[in-house]
Design a protein around this motif. Sequence first.
Motif, short mmCIF file in Angstrom:
data_model
loop_
_atom_site.label_atom_id
_atom_site.label_comp_id
_atom_site.label_asym_id
_atom_site.label_seq_id
_atom_site.Cartn_x
_atom_site.Cartn_y
_atom_site.Cartn_z
N ALA A 33 28.60 -55.92 -105.07
CA ALA A 33 28.66 -55.03 -103.83
C ALA A 33 30.00 -54.63 -103.39
CB ALA A 33 28.09 -56.00 -102.71
N VAL A 34 30.39 -53.47 -102.91
CA VAL A 34 31.50 -52.93 -102.25
C VAL A 34 31.93 -53.84 -100.99
CG1 VAL A 34 32.57 -50.77 -101.70
CG2 VAL A 34 31.01 -50.90 -103.32
N PRO A 36 33.71 -54.13 -97.15
CA PRO A 36 34.04 -53.41 -96.28
C PRO A 36 35.62 -52.68 -96.43
CG PRO A 36 33.00 -55.30 -95.25
CD PRO A 36 33.34 -55.66 -97.04
N GLY A 37 35.67 -51.32 -96.32
CA GLY A 37 36.88 -50.74 -96.20
C GLY A 37 37.29 -50.37 -97.78
N GLU A 38 36.71 -50.95 -98.67
CA GLU A 38 36.93 -50.88 -99.89
C GLU A 38 36.88 -49.30 -100.58
OE1 GLU A 38 36.60 -52.85 -104.43
OE2 GLU A 38 35.10 -53.26 -102.87
N ALA A 39 37.65 -48.52 -101.11
CA ALA A 39 37.42 -47.19 -101.62
C ALA A 39 36.97 -47.25 -103.16
CB ALA A 39 38.78 -46.47 -101.42
N ALA A 40 36.44 -46.41 -103.66
CA ALA A 40 35.91 -46.20 -105.06
C ALA A 40 37.29 -46.02 -105.78
CB ALA A 40 35.18 -44.97 -105.03
N PRO A 41 37.32 -46.52 -107.03
CA PRO A 41 38.46 -46.02 -107.83
C PRO A 41 38.57 -44.83 -108.11
CG PRO A 41 36.67 -46.93 -109.02
CD PRO A 41 36.25 -47.26 -107.71
N PRO A 42 39.82 -44.00 -108.19
CA PRO A 42 39.99 -42.74 -108.82
C PRO A 42 39.23 -42.53 -109.96
CG PRO A 42 41.93 -43.80 -108.90
CD PRO A 42 41.12 -44.84 -108.45
#
Length: 128
Positions: A33-34, A36-42
Amino acid sequence: MSLPVRQRYSREEVVVPRKEVRQRAAARGALRAVKPGEAAPPKKPAPPKTVVQAAASGDQLALLESMQTRIAKTVDDPHTPARDLAALTRRLHEIAKDIAAIRAAAEGDEVADAADTPDEDFNGTDGV
């Protein structure tokens, strides 16, 4: 007791214990699960196309970039004959200029736009 997982490979059936399936999934980096506030890796950049693939695609920028990579590898190769280096580096420089021009045109370069604006007639008495 967990039941084994059946996997089919070609014509034979292989039985893999569920524990081993879980271990394989954990080794691959299972989904999670992601937070909160975590961005996807580039995203990783796409692998460079070969010159043939770029030419077949019809994308001028991709063709120039693949040619640039190919020529740069050849220039960097210690086995490249000295007689070829001058022509290769000249072509590499020309390709770099072409790539920069295409990218600038795509981004809407203000200086290029101003240079393309036609001059107006000037008689020296306007506004005086």
